[in-house]
Structures are given as structure tokens and as C-alpha cells.
Enzyme design. Structure first.
Site, PDB file in Angstrom:
ATOM      1  N   LYS A   1       0.895  -1.114  -0.112  1.00 59.97           N
ATOM      2  CA  LYS A   1       0.209   0.091  -0.098  1.00 59.97           C
ATOM      3  C   LYS A   1       1.111   1.253   0.178  1.00 59.97           C
ATOM      4  O   LYS A   1       0.481   2.386  -0.167  1.00 59.97           O
ATOM      5  CB  LYS A   1      -0.791  -0.029   1.247  1.00 59.97           C
ATOM      6  CG  LYS A   1      -1.452  -1.319   1.423  1.00 59.97           C
ATOM      7  CD  LYS A   1      -2.367  -1.071   2.807  1.00 59.97           C
ATOM      8  CE  LYS A   1      -2.822  -2.640   3.306  1.00 59.97           C
ATOM      9  NZ  LYS A   1      -3.442  -2.534   4.731  1.00 59.97           N
ATOM     10  N   GLY A   2       2.255   0.987   0.287  1.00 60.43           N
ATOM     11  CA  GLY A   2       2.807   2.427   0.587  1.00 60.43           C
ATOM     12  C   GLY A   2       3.105   3.316  -0.431  1.00 60.43           C
ATOM     13  O   GLY A   2       3.467   4.543  -0.138  1.00 60.43           O
TER      14      GLY A   2
ATOM     15  N   GLU B   1       7.393   2.153  -6.365  1.00 61.60           N
ATOM     16  CA  GLU B   1       7.428   1.634  -4.866  1.00 61.60           C
ATOM     17  C   GLU B   1       7.620   3.141  -3.885  1.00 61.60           C
ATOM     18  O   GLU B   1       8.098   4.085  -4.257  1.00 61.60           O
ATOM     19  CB  GLU B   1       8.753   0.958  -4.905  1.00 61.60           C
ATOM     20  CG  GLU B   1       9.080   0.209  -3.608  1.00 61.60           C
ATOM     21  CD  GLU B   1       8.086  -0.589  -2.786  1.00 61.60           C
ATOM     22  OE1 GLU B   1       7.074  -0.108  -2.600  1.00 61.60           O
ATOM     23  OE2 GLU B   1       8.332  -1.975  -2.542  1.00 61.60           O
ATOM     24  N   ASP B   2       7.474   2.744  -2.399  1.00 63.08           N
ATOM     25  CA  ASP B   2       7.543   3.841  -1.765  1.00 63.08           C
ATOM     26  C   ASP B   2       9.262   4.057  -1.262  1.00 63.08           C
ATOM     27  O   ASP B   2       9.644   5.020  -1.096  1.00 63.08           O
ATOM     28  CB  ASP B   2       6.588   3.747  -0.451  1.00 63.08           C
ATOM     29  CG  ASP B   2       6.940   2.454   0.159  1.00 63.08           C
ATOM     30  OD1 ASP B   2       7.692   1.281  -0.067  1.00 63.08           O
ATOM     31  OD2 ASP B   2       6.128   2.015   1.403  1.00 63.08           O
TER      32      ASP B   2
ATOM     33  N   ASP C   1      14.999  -0.494   0.986  1.00 63.24           N
ATOM     34  CA  ASP C   1      15.796  -0.669   2.021  1.00 63.24           C
ATOM     35  C   ASP C   1      16.772  -1.577   1.950  1.00 63.24           C
ATOM     36  O   ASP C   1      17.720  -1.374   1.545  1.00 63.24           O
ATOM     37  CB  ASP C   1      14.680  -0.834   3.165  1.00 63.24           C
ATOM     38  CG  ASP C   1      15.535  -0.963   4.550  1.00 63.24           C
ATOM     39  OD1 ASP C   1      16.603  -0.741   4.657  1.00 63.24           O
ATOM     40  OD2 ASP C   1      14.631  -0.844   5.735  1.00 63.24           O
TER      41      ASP C   1
ATOM     42  N   LYS D   1      16.922   4.034   0.672  1.00 61.78           N
ATOM     43  CA  LYS D   1      17.980   3.943   1.890  1.00 61.78           C
ATOM     44  C   LYS D   1      19.011   3.038   1.204  1.00 61.78           C
ATOM     45  O   LYS D   1      19.384   1.816   1.984  1.00 61.78           O
ATOM     46  CB  LYS D   1      17.308   3.297   3.085  1.00 61.78           C
ATOM     47  CG  LYS D   1      16.272   3.944   3.821  1.00 61.78           C
ATOM     48  CD  LYS D   1      16.086   3.248   5.162  1.00 61.78           C
ATOM     49  CE  LYS D   1      14.729   3.449   5.747  1.00 61.78           C
ATOM     50  NZ  LYS D   1      14.339   2.419   6.708  1.00 61.78           N
TER      51      LYS D   1
ATOM     52  N   PHE E   1      13.961   4.943  10.207  1.00 60.15           N
ATOM     53  CA  PHE E   1      12.764   4.501   9.994  1.00 60.15           C
ATOM     54  C   PHE E   1      11.468   5.743   9.686  1.00 60.15           C
ATOM     55  O   PHE E   1      11.391   6.316  10.738  1.00 60.15           O
ATOM     56  CB  PHE E   1      12.064   3.573  11.173  1.00 60.15           C
ATOM     57  CG  PHE E   1      10.933   2.545  10.588  1.00 60.15           C
ATOM     58  CD1 PHE E   1      10.953   1.521   9.724  1.00 60.15           C
ATOM     59  CD2 PHE E   1       9.702   3.093  10.669  1.00 60.15           C
ATOM     60  CE1 PHE E   1       9.969   0.714   9.152  1.00 60.15           C
ATOM     61  CE2 PHE E   1       8.555   2.386  10.254  1.00 60.15           C
ATOM     62  CZ  PHE E   1       8.770   1.080   9.541  1.00 60.15           C
ATOM     63  N   VAL E   2      10.961   6.027   8.520  1.00 60.50           N
ATOM     64  CA  VAL E   2      10.438   6.730   8.135  1.00 60.50           C
ATOM     65  C   VAL E   2       8.841   6.575   8.025  1.00 60.50           C
ATOM     66  O   VAL E   2       8.271   5.355   7.552  1.00 60.50           O
ATOM     67  CB  VAL E   2      10.845   7.585   7.131  1.00 60.50           C
ATOM     68  CG1 VAL E   2      12.174   8.238   7.307  1.00 60.50           C
ATOM     69  CG2 VAL E   2      10.740   6.716   5.809  1.00 60.50           C
TER      70      VAL E   2
ATOM     71  N   ASP F   1       4.080   3.281   6.397  1.00 63.63           N
ATOM     72  CA  ASP F   1       3.587   2.963   7.587  1.00 63.63           C
ATOM     73  C   ASP F   1       4.202   2.458   8.831  1.00 63.63           C
ATOM     74  O   ASP F   1       5.435   2.030   8.473  1.00 63.63           O
ATOM     75  CB  ASP F   1       2.057   2.006   7.512  1.00 63.63           C
ATOM     76  CG  ASP F   1       2.872   0.480   7.207  1.00 63.63           C
ATOM     77  OD1 ASP F   1       3.610   0.540   6.197  1.00 63.63           O
ATOM     78  OD2 ASP F   1       2.665  -0.396   7.885  1.00 63.63           O
TER      79      ASP F   1
ATOM     80  N   ARG G   1       0.086   6.236   7.751  1.00 65.06           N
ATOM     81  CA  ARG G   1      -0.071   6.457   6.333  1.00 65.06           C
ATOM     82  C   ARG G   1      -0.457   7.769   5.662  1.00 65.06           C
ATOM     83  O   ARG G   1      -0.271   8.132   4.649  1.00 65.06           O
ATOM     84  CB  ARG G   1      -0.979   5.253   5.572  1.00 65.06           C
ATOM     85  CG  ARG G   1      -0.228   3.822   5.659  1.00 65.06           C
ATOM     86  CD  ARG G   1      -0.675   3.147   4.593  1.00 65.06           C
ATOM     87  NE  ARG G   1      -0.474   1.628   4.896  1.00 65.06           N
ATOM     88  CZ  ARG G   1       0.380   0.825   4.703  1.00 65.06           C
ATOM     89  NH1 ARG G   1       1.359   1.431   3.991  1.00 65.06           N
ATOM     90  NH2 ARG G   1       0.765  -0.356   4.925  1.00 65.06           N
TER      91      ARG G   1
END
Ligand code: IMP
Length: 188
Positions: free
Chosen positions: A50-51, A107-108, A111, A139, A160-161, A167, A173
Site C-alpha cells: 500500500k506504501g 514503490e515507496d 531499504d 536507503k 525508519f520513516v 506506515d 499512512r
């Protein structure tokens, strides 16, 4: 009159990294690049749920009419809380067939790179004509496997964001900005 809900910074937020204006401006720049790269072509934009939802909607608005854009979604499981499980499962698959198509995965955040390297491998097996990735955040210092998205909104440090679609255990979100959360050590 009370301020609009988006004007107040959430009390769990330690620091806003990118506000609405900065996010929209970067989506515009990326949209222009994508428009130039795919002008005159048909492009299947695949939002990773969902990001990517807010970034995708801002980005789509910035892709010009020169590109024949189709939109589809895929959902994969990757994280539980703040720790990577390292494996993905396709929870919701594409409805469109990517075979022979130009595909752009949106994509959000990248990582460790595990999610996208696994997802792009899955999609490549379906023989798209081309496959690229556009991520809002990268990242890259956290990579466990080599992965370089073609389009990157912002490079960020190992924090962590949340917000703007991202989320923490399904929360935050709806925040219109990208922010770092407070931790118990931060105090008030
Ligand atoms: P990767 O497999 O480690 O590259 O992780 C990718 C996925 O992990 C992203 O699609 C996010 O859902 C989640 N993720 C990684 N870092 C963060 C973060 O800082 N905030 C929120 N979600 C994150």
C-alpha cells in the site's frame, strides 16, 4: 477556525524530512523525466500497495499525455513492524499481463533491496519488454542485495520513516509528509 488536519504535525513525529511542497516538486521532476523517457509509448505503471499510494497519485499527475499510461497494482508482504523478514509473498497480483509491455514499478522505499529484487525477478519471468523501478525513497546504505532503481525521489539515511503512504504497523499512512517517528528515548 481550527487549522486543516494536515497543518498539524502528528505528536508521534520527531522530525519532518520532506513536506508536501517538496514531495510534489520531486514528483513533478520525476514525472517529467518519465514522460521524456516513455514519450510515444504505452507504459504499464505498477503501484506496489500500500506504501506507494500517495506517491503514485502525485507521480501519475505529472506524467504527460505523450505517454499512454495504464495503471495496475500489486501487493506483496515484506515487513512486520520495523524488522525485515527478508521474504516476499504476492498478496494481490496484477490484473494486466505485463508480457511484451514497458513496465514501471512504483514503490515507496527501497531499504535492504530484498523486496524489489524479488519482485522484479517475479515480474521479469513474465517477459515484459522493459522493466524499471521508480522509488520515492532510497536507503541505499541498508542494502543487503545489490539493487539500483532507475528513478529515485530522495536518498535517505538509515532511519525508519512514516507518512505519505508509508506506515509503521499500518499507522501514519495518511500524514501528508514523510517523517521520522519519535522513539521512547526521545522523551517529550
Ligand atoms: P526492503 O525489502 O528491505 O527493501 O524493504 C522494502 C519495504 O519495506 C518497503 O516497501 C516498505 O514497505 C518497508 N520499509 C522499509 N523501510 C521502511 C521505512 O523506513 N518506513 C516504512 N516502511 C519501510
Amino acid at each position: 477556525m481550527s487549522p486543516a488536519p494536515s497543518a498539524a504535525i502528528h505528536p508521534d513525529v520527531r522530525r519532518v524530512l520532506f513536506d508536501e511542497g517538496v514531495l510534489r516538486a520531486r514528483a513533478r521532476e520525476l514525472g517529467r523525466r518519465i514522460t521524456g523517457d516513455y514519450a510515444g509509448r504505452r507504459l504499464l505503471v505498477v503501484g506496489v500497495l500500500k506504501g506507494s499510494l500517495m506517491f503514485l497519485s502525485d507521480l501519475l499527475r505529472e506524467i504527460g499525455a505523450e505517454v499512454d499510461v495504464h495503471v495496475d497494482f500489486i501487493a506483496v508482504s515484506s515487513y512486520s513492524g520495523a524488522a525485515s523478514t527478508g521474504t516476499i509473498r504476492v498478496l494481490l497480483d496484477l490484473r494486466e499481463n505485463p508480457e511484451g509491455r514497458d513496465v514501471l514499478v512504483v514503490e515507496d522505499i527501497v531499504d535492504t533491496g530484498l523486496t524489489l529484487s524479488s519482485l522484479t525477478e517475479t515480474l521479469r519471468a513474465r517477459r515484459p519488454a522493459s522493466l524499471e523501478v521508480c522509488t520515492l525513497l532510497d536507503k541505499s546504505v541498508c542494502r543487503k542485495v545489490p539493487f539500483s532503481p532507475k528513478y529515485v525521489g530522495f536518498e535517505i539515511p538509515d532511519e525508519f520513516v512514516v507518512g505519505y503512504g508509508l506506515d509503521y504497523d499500518e499507522r501514519y499512512r495518511q500524514l501528508p509528509y514523510v517523517a521520522i517517528l519519535r522513539t521512547p528515548n526521545d522523551g517529550q
